[in-house]
Design an enzyme around this catalytic site. Structure first.
Site, PDB file in Angstrom:
ATOM      1  N   ARG A   1       0.738  -1.149   0.092  1.00 19.77           N
ATOM      2  CA  ARG A   1       0.052  -0.234   0.022  1.00 19.77           C
ATOM      3  C   ARG A   1       0.928   1.343   0.092  1.00 19.77           C
ATOM      4  O   ARG A   1       1.888   1.298   0.998  1.00 19.77           O
ATOM      5  CB  ARG A   1      -0.890   0.066   1.127  1.00 19.77           C
ATOM      6  CG  ARG A   1      -1.593   1.511   1.407  1.00 19.77           C
ATOM      7  CD  ARG A   1      -2.694   1.500   2.519  1.00 19.77           C
ATOM      8  NE  ARG A   1      -3.736   1.014   2.067  1.00 19.77           N
ATOM      9  CZ  ARG A   1      -4.872   1.075   2.189  1.00 19.77           C
ATOM     10  NH1 ARG A   1      -5.418   2.115   3.200  1.00 19.77           N
ATOM     11  NH2 ARG A   1      -6.144   0.552   1.742  1.00 19.77           N
TER      12      ARG A   1
ATOM     13  N   HIS B   1      -7.187   0.981  -6.431  1.00 19.13           N
ATOM     14  CA  HIS B   1      -7.576   0.214  -5.327  1.00 19.13           C
ATOM     15  C   HIS B   1      -8.419  -1.146  -5.557  1.00 19.13           C
ATOM     16  O   HIS B   1      -9.490  -1.364  -5.292  1.00 19.13           O
ATOM     17  CB  HIS B   1      -8.238   1.137  -4.235  1.00 19.13           C
ATOM     18  CG  HIS B   1      -8.324   0.591  -2.987  1.00 19.13           C
ATOM     19  ND1 HIS B   1      -7.486  -0.645  -2.387  1.00 19.13           N
ATOM     20  CD2 HIS B   1      -8.970   0.905  -1.684  1.00 19.13           C
ATOM     21  CE1 HIS B   1      -7.872  -1.084  -1.247  1.00 19.13           C
ATOM     22  NE2 HIS B   1      -8.744   0.301  -0.644  1.00 19.13           N
TER      23      HIS B   1
ATOM     24  N   GLN C   1     -10.265  -3.605  -3.128  1.00 19.34           N
ATOM     25  CA  GLN C   1     -11.557  -3.042  -2.679  1.00 19.34           C
ATOM     26  C   GLN C   1     -12.700  -3.230  -3.626  1.00 19.34           C
ATOM     27  O   GLN C   1     -13.701  -3.626  -3.109  1.00 19.34           O
ATOM     28  CB  GLN C   1     -11.100  -1.442  -2.344  1.00 19.34           C
ATOM     29  CG  GLN C   1     -12.513  -0.826  -2.159  1.00 19.34           C
ATOM     30  CD  GLN C   1     -12.818  -0.947  -0.527  1.00 19.34           C
ATOM     31  OE1 GLN C   1     -12.088  -0.942   0.234  1.00 19.34           O
ATOM     32  NE2 GLN C   1     -14.239  -1.471  -0.421  1.00 19.34           N
TER      33      GLN C   1
ATOM     34  N   ASP D   1     -17.091   7.932  -1.512  1.00 24.94           N
ATOM     35  CA  ASP D   1     -15.506   7.705  -0.686  1.00 24.94           C
ATOM     36  C   ASP D   1     -15.441   9.073  -0.220  1.00 24.94           C
ATOM     37  O   ASP D   1     -16.133  10.032  -0.442  1.00 24.94           O
ATOM     38  CB  ASP D   1     -14.620   7.347  -1.718  1.00 24.94           C
ATOM     39  CG  ASP D   1     -13.344   7.083  -1.136  1.00 24.94           C
ATOM     40  OD1 ASP D   1     -12.966   6.989   0.081  1.00 24.94           O
ATOM     41  OD2 ASP D   1     -12.426   6.863  -1.790  1.00 24.94           O
TER      42      ASP D   1
ATOM     43  N   CYS E   1     -16.163   2.619   0.767  1.00 24.02           N
ATOM     44  CA  CYS E   1     -14.940   1.683   0.915  1.00 24.02           C
ATOM     45  C   CYS E   1     -14.695   1.775   2.482  1.00 24.02           C
ATOM     46  O   CYS E   1     -14.001   1.061   3.077  1.00 24.02           O
ATOM     47  CB  CYS E   1     -13.973   2.179  -0.021  1.00 24.02           C
ATOM     48  SG  CYS E   1     -13.596   3.710  -0.023  1.00 24.02           S
TER      49      CYS E   1
ATOM     50  N   ARG F   1     -13.738  -7.558   2.532  1.00 25.96           N
ATOM     51  CA  ARG F   1     -12.420  -7.387   1.956  1.00 25.96           C
ATOM     52  C   ARG F   1     -11.460  -8.646   2.579  1.00 25.96           C
ATOM     53  O   ARG F   1     -10.441  -9.018   1.903  1.00 25.96           O
ATOM     54  CB  ARG F   1     -11.693  -6.119   2.781  1.00 25.96           C
ATOM     55  CG  ARG F   1     -12.252  -4.738   2.702  1.00 25.96           C
ATOM     56  CD  ARG F   1     -12.326  -4.339   1.237  1.00 25.96           C
ATOM     57  NE  ARG F   1     -11.094  -4.481   0.658  1.00 25.96           N
ATOM     58  CZ  ARG F   1      -9.806  -3.621   1.123  1.00 25.96           C
ATOM     59  NH1 ARG F   1     -10.271  -2.661   1.841  1.00 25.96           N
ATOM     60  NH2 ARG F   1      -8.634  -3.466   0.542  1.00 25.96           N
TER      61      ARG F   1
HETATM   62  N1  NVA Z   1      -9.723   7.280  -1.558  1.00 25.79           N
HETATM   63  C1  NVA Z   1      -9.295   6.852  -0.405  1.00 25.79           C
HETATM   64  C2  NVA Z   1      -9.553   5.238  -0.200  1.00 25.79           C
HETATM   65  C3  NVA Z   1      -9.229   4.810   1.196  1.00 25.79           C
HETATM   66  C4  NVA Z   1      -9.614   3.402   1.453  1.00 25.79           C
HETATM   67  C5  NVA Z   1      -7.838   7.210   0.087  1.00 25.79           C
HETATM   68  O1  NVA Z   1      -7.020   6.937  -1.012  1.00 25.79           O
HETATM   69  O2  NVA Z   1      -7.427   7.519   0.840  1.00 25.79           O
HETATM   70  N1   CP Z   2     -10.964   0.585   2.254  1.00 25.51           N
HETATM   71  C1   CP Z   2      -9.902   0.481   2.749  1.00 25.51           C
HETATM   72  O1   CP Z   2      -8.928   0.427   2.137  1.00 25.51           O
HETATM   73  O2   CP Z   2      -9.755   0.856   4.408  1.00 25.51           O
HETATM   74  P1   CP Z   2      -8.339   1.137   5.008  1.00 25.51           P
HETATM   75  O3   CP Z   2      -7.968   2.348   4.518  1.00 25.51           O
HETATM   76  O4   CP Z   2      -8.707   1.093   6.481  1.00 25.51           O
HETATM   77  O5   CP Z   2      -7.451  -0.297   4.673  1.00 25.51           O
END
Ligand code: NVA
Ligand code: CP
Length: 324
Positions: A108, A135, A138, A231, A272, A312
Site C-alpha cells: 500500500r 485500489h 477494494q 468515498d 469503502c 475485504r
Molecule cells: N480514496 C481513499 C480510499 C481509502 C480506502 C484514499 O486513498 O484515501
Molecule cells: N477501504 C480501505 O482500504 O480501508 P483502509 O484504509 O482502512 O485499509
C-alpha cells in the site's frame, strides 16, 4: 469454473479478464461460506507473506493478516518507519530481497509505479492494497457485496458520487466496464476521471455490454440506480486539498433525499470506508463540512458498508490463494 491465476500479480483490474474477476468474487463467496460452516481447509501452510505499507490502513491490513491466518500462512507487517525502502534502498533491491524471503508481497502506498516495480523484480506475486491511482482489492469486495444483495453483477446500475478521479473511482470504473454494469460517475467536471482511463474503459464497456456515463447532474445520474457509492473527498496524501474539495463536493454529499431520487426501494449504499459520516473523529471536528454522507444514510437499512468491509477478507484471501 476453474481458473489458473498462479504466479500472477494483482496490480489493477485492467490486467484481469471479466471471467477472472467473476471467478475471484465467486471464490471469495465460497471461502466465506466455508469459514462460516467450519469447513475451510488451510491452503497456504508454510507460505510467508509480507505487507509493505507506506500509508495507514485498518481494513486492508487486517484483511491481509486474517486472510493469511485463515489459510495457514504467516504474515509480516512492515510500516513506513520499519524499512530501508524509500530511504536507503531502491524499490528494485527491496523487491528482490523480499522476493527471496517471502512467497507474496502486499503493498500500500503512494506512486503506482512503486507497486509495478515491486512486481517486476520480486519474482513472487505482488498485490496492490491501494496506490494513488488504483485500489483493486477494494472493488472485489464491493462487487461481492453487490452480488450478495442482487444475485448478479452484469446489468447493475451503479452510481459513484463524489471525487470521480480517485483510486477507488478509477478502479470501480475499470471493474464495472469489464463486468457489464451501467456505471455512472456523478461529480463536478473538474473531478471526472482522466480522459485516458475513460477511453480504456469505454473499450472494455463495448466488449462487455457495459455503459459508462460521466455527469454532474445528480438527479439524472442516480435515477433508477441499484447502488450509490461514495468515498471521502480528499484521499490520503491530499490533505492540502480538503478546503477546496469541500467547496466542490458539498452538493454531492449522500443524503436521504438523494437515495429517494433513485426511485428504487431495493437500492443499497456502499462506501469503502473510513467515513466522516458522524463527524466524531479528529479530522471531522477540524473540518465540520467534510462529511461525504449523512449519518442517517450511513446508519440506514440501505447501508451495507460493514458487509463490504468484512468482504475485504474473503476477496483478499481469494486473490492470495489463487495467485499462490
Ligand atoms: N480514496 C481513499 C480510499 C481509502 C480506502 C484514499 O486513498 O484515501
Ligand atoms: N477501504 C480501505 O482500504 O480501508 P483502509 O484504509 O482502512 O485499509
Amino acid at each position: 469454473m476453474e481458473m489458473n491465476l498462479k504466479e500472477r500479480s494483482f496490480l489493477t483490474l485492467k490486467d484481469f479478464s471479466k471471467q477472472e474477476i467473476i471467478y475471484l468474487i465467486d471464490f471469495a463467496i465460497k471461502l466465506k461460506a466455508e469459514k462460516k460452516n467450519g469447513v475451510l481447509k488451510k491452503k497456504l501452510e508454510s507460505k510467508n507473506i509480507v505487507l509493505l505499507f507506506e500509508k495507514s490502513s485498518t481494513r486492508t491490513r487486517c484483511a491481509f493478516v486474517t486472510a493469511a491466518f485463515n489459510e495457514g500462512a504467516h504474515p509480516e507487517f512492515l510500516g513506513k518507519n520499519d524499512i530501508q525502502f524509500g530511504k536507503k534502498e531502491t524499490t528494485k533491491d527491496t523487491a528482490i530481497v523480499l522476493g527471496r524471503m517471502f512467497d507474496g508481497i502486499g503493498f500500500r502506498g503512494f506512486k503506482h509505479k512503486t507497486v509495478e516495480t515491486l512486481a517486476e523484480y520480486a519474482g513472487v506475486p505482488v498485490w496492490n492494497g491501494l496506490t494513488d491511482k488504483f485500489h483493486p482489492t477494494q472493488i472485489l469486495a464491493d462487487f461481492m457485496t453487490v452480488k450478495e444483495n442482487f444475485g448478479k453483477l452484469a446489468g447493475i446500475k451503479f452510481a459513484y458520487v463524489g471525487d470521480g478521479r480517485n483510486n477507488v473511482a478509477n478502479s470501480l470504473m475499470v471493474g464495472a466496464s469489464k463486468i457489464g454494469m451501467d456505471f455512472r460517475i456523478i461529480a463536478p467536471e473538474s473531478l471526472f476521471p482522466s480522459r485516458e482511463l475513460v477511453k480504456i474503459c469505454e473499450n472494455y464497456a463495448e466488449e462487455n455490454n457495459a455503459k459508462i456515463t460521466l455527469t454532474n447532474d445528480i438527479e439524472k445520474g442516480v435515477k433508477n440506480c441499484d447502488v450509490i457509492y461514495t468515498d471521502i473527498w480528499a484521499s490520503m496524501g491530499e490533505e492540502d486539498k480538503i478546503s477546496e474539495r469541500i467547496k466542490l463536493l458539498k452538493p454531492y454529499k449522500i443524503t436521504k433525499k438523494m437515495l429517494n431520487l433513485t426511485e428504487n426501494p431495493e437500492m443499497i449504499f456502499l462506501h469503502c470506508l473510513p467515513s466522516f459520516h458522524n463527524l466524531k473523529t479528529e479530522v471531522a471536528q477540524k473540518y465540520p463540512e467534510i462529511c461525504e454522507v449523512e449519518d442517517d444514510v450511513f446508519e440506514s437499512k440501505f447501508s451495507k458498508v460493514f458487509d463490504e468491509a468484512e468482504n475485504r477478507v474473503w476477496t483478499i484471501q481469494a486473490v492470495m490463494v489463487a495467485t499462490l
